[in-house]
Design an enzyme around this catalytic site. Sequence first.
Site, short mmCIF file in Angstrom:
data_model
loop_
_atom_site.label_atom_id
_atom_site.label_comp_id
_atom_site.label_asym_id
_atom_site.label_seq_id
_atom_site.Cartn_x
_atom_site.Cartn_y
_atom_site.Cartn_z
N GLN A 126 1.05 -1.27 -0.05
CA GLN A 126 0.13 -0.17 -0.04
C GLN A 126 0.64 1.36 -0.01
O GLN A 126 0.53 2.60 0.62
CB GLN A 126 -1.09 -0.15 0.93
N ARG A 129 -38.49 31.13 -8.57
CA ARG A 129 -36.93 31.89 -8.09
C ARG A 129 -36.71 32.65 -9.61
O ARG A 129 -36.02 33.57 -10.49
CB ARG A 129 -36.73 30.46 -8.53
N GLY A 167 -31.52 11.56 -9.61
CA GLY A 167 -31.22 12.54 -10.92
C GLY A 167 -33.43 12.42 -10.94
O GLY A 167 -33.38 14.28 -10.18
N ASP A 169 -33.36 4.84 -7.52
CA ASP A 169 -32.15 3.84 -7.55
C ASP A 169 -30.79 3.87 -7.47
O ASP A 169 -29.69 3.03 -7.22
CB ASP A 169 -33.77 2.39 -8.02
N ALA A 171 -28.79 6.11 -8.11
CA ALA A 171 -27.77 6.71 -6.59
C ALA A 171 -28.03 5.44 -5.27
O ALA A 171 -26.55 6.03 -5.10
CB ALA A 171 -28.65 7.79 -5.90
N ILE A 185 -33.09 9.75 -15.42
CA ILE A 185 -32.97 11.30 -16.50
C ILE A 185 -31.82 11.36 -17.91
O ILE A 185 -31.98 12.00 -18.25
CB ILE A 185 -32.29 12.45 -14.75
N GLU A 186 -30.39 10.11 -17.42
CA GLU A 186 -30.23 10.42 -18.54
C GLU A 186 -30.79 9.46 -19.40
O GLU A 186 -30.85 10.09 -20.66
CB GLU A 186 -28.86 9.08 -18.14
N ASP A 205 -35.22 19.01 -13.70
CA ASP A 205 -34.54 18.64 -14.19
C ASP A 205 -34.13 18.43 -15.45
O ASP A 205 -33.35 18.86 -16.25
CB ASP A 205 -33.22 18.32 -12.84
C1 LIG Z 1 -21.14 9.25 -9.38
C2 LIG Z 1 -22.50 10.25 -10.31
N1 LIG Z 1 -21.97 9.73 -11.48
C3 LIG Z 1 -23.10 9.45 -12.89
C4 LIG Z 1 -23.70 10.78 -12.47
C5 LIG Z 1 -24.64 11.12 -13.76
N2 LIG Z 1 -25.71 11.34 -13.23
C6 LIG Z 1 -26.83 12.16 -12.91
S1 LIG Z 1 -28.24 11.78 -12.39
C7 LIG Z 1 -28.11 10.48 -12.97
C8 LIG Z 1 -29.14 8.88 -12.62
C9 LIG Z 1 -29.91 8.84 -11.44
O1 LIG Z 1 -30.57 7.85 -11.48
P1 LIG Z 1 -31.33 7.09 -10.28
O2 LIG Z 1 -30.50 7.70 -8.54
O3 LIG Z 1 -32.27 6.06 -10.32
O4 LIG Z 1 -32.72 8.59 -10.12
P2 LIG Z 1 -33.93 8.58 -11.41
O5 LIG Z 1 -33.35 9.94 -12.19
O6 LIG Z 1 -33.72 7.61 -11.95
O7 LIG Z 1 -35.02 9.32 -11.03
C10 LIG Z 1 -26.84 9.73 -13.26
C11 LIG Z 1 -26.34 8.42 -13.83
C12 LIG Z 1 -22.98 11.12 -11.60
N3 LIG Z 1 -24.14 12.83 -11.30
N4 LIG Z 1 -22.85 11.27 -10.60
MG LIG Z 2 -33.98 5.73 -11.30
#
Ligand SMILES: Cc1ncc(C[n+]2csc(CCOP(=O)(O)OP(=O)(O)O)c2C)c(N)n1
Ligand SMILES: [Mg+2]
Length: 574
Positions: A118, A262, A396, A445, A447, A477-478, A546
Amino acid sequence: MGVSTISENCTAAVIARFLKARGVERVFGLCGGHIMPIWMRVDKEGIRIIDARDERAAVHMAHAHAEITGSLGVALITAGPGVTNAMTGIANAHIARAPVLVLSGLPPTLQENRGALQDIVHTDLVRSITRYARTVREPALVLQELDEAVSRAFGQGGDPGPVYLDFPANTLRGDVPKVLQLEEHFRPKAHAVLPPDPAAVAAAVDLLWSARRPLVISGRGARNAGSQLQRFLDRLSGVYLDTGESRGLIPEEHPSVVAAVRGTVLGEADVVMTLGRRLDFQLAYGSPAVFGAARFVRISETPSELRDNRRGAVEMLASPAAALDAIVKAAGERESAVDRSWAKGLRAQHEARSVKLRESMAAAPPGRDGRMHPNRLLAALQEKVPANATVIADGGDFLSFARVGLSPGTYLDPGSLGCLGIGVPFAIAASLAQPDRLVVVATGDGAFGFNAIEVDTAVRHRVPLLIVVANNGAWQIEVYDQATAYERVVGTRLQHADYAAMARAFGMHAERVAGAEDLPAAIDRALANRPALLDVLVTADAVSSDAKSGLASVPDLQPLATWDDAERKWRRQE
Ligand SMILES: Cc1ncc(C[n+]2csc(CCOP(=O)(O)OP(=O)(O)O)c2C)c(N)n1
Ligand SMILES: [Mg+2]
């Protein structure tokens, strides 16, 4: 064993005593040989160790502790991959400007550069995301390094943020000479108040009190100035926006609060005062394209919040509470020139929108897939969650819905780094720091997955949080961005995984909920059996603000499509 840490004067013991003297009651960490002497000594001092399952989560926890309490958050992580794992957490604390002390170890100096286990130069790795990053090889210097690092973490003489120290294993076992264990280094240091310059105070009063449409925006740096800010708003009668960084600082009932309008406010204000707030992407970089001819008053005790992107007609490097008090005092009985009907009109619009939102949330129709709208879930939660609860929002689309749909006492989210995955670790630290308050994680899900294993930490440490996963089986959101901009969806769909079963495997009360009508009872059961998780199937058809605003598609000039258009137009004019 030849190596031990029995000496009361060894470096590790001195570090632990230092933390104790600084009021540290708990540290967050993940054990390893290179930090074992500190780990054991910290425990011996009676400091509680919250052992996480990933160093990243440990640093997120230390970060949330700092955000919630205003005191130092401490993470104890081992060498090598311990530090590299921690880097996302450190980067997030860096962007958030949160006072976090990260301590780690190194191979013994006698093995340095020999290919030891390490062995990697941590300080080079973390340098750009810390205020202070040093290796301490000499036991005699340990205390002054700790003292300095903590002062830097609190922004004494600069910006607050994470600091990093590591110690070779032999240093940890080596003795700190008694005469060098000076009280001046152990002693907690009071946060120095930066008094405002009276000339700047007078100029601020002139500008603000002669403004017709003044707007006040608060941020991180205003967090301990809530009562002063309220008094100031009472006197000025302008309008006020909090931001994610200082959500809940001014109660919703206050007539200056106009959060729901806003967009309108930013374009209409003639004087904008930022209090401990950067003019970052969430505020259109303060661009004239969005703020028009508004003049700025910038107040902060931190350089990064004082003149970023836009210079102030008045700039005050001062503690926000002291600055506000001085301004109110200097204004005396002077009547502000605020256009009362403008402020009242905005407040009325804000109230009408808020009421409409509440009504429409509870009645939001299901998607084409028959699954419930995320707002149905949020409306059901809002019903059950006490006003003083802490909400950690993550994800997202679901973050976007939750930010608007829940109105908790305290609110944290991934912040300007957009650091998905903070949900459960932030909530663990928040709950430990506020044992008398309910802490709720509202997470997508996707996140949730990053630090899902921390449900184990919550169970083992009996942290009574409630995790609500909005399970739409996607990084939705993607998906939306791909479908609208590219007409093809690739690599962004997940499965409707059984997160409740996962949580139960760790001994947590957990249920899957599919019907909106089942929510109230399921939430009641979860609240009564915390820590608990609700895995709620929601539709992927719901388009969040968003998603609509274009945030996910990252325009060239501004974060949101409408701001980007405005900026383009504005730049073209001669
Ligand atoms: C560590 C990280 N990886 C990727 C992203 C890009 N990103 C922003 S929102 C999102 C989708 C999140 O998905 P989820 O938590 O399931 O929420 P949902 O949009 O489905 O409600 C991603 C991949 C980020 N912000 N942070
Ligand atoms: Mg999701």
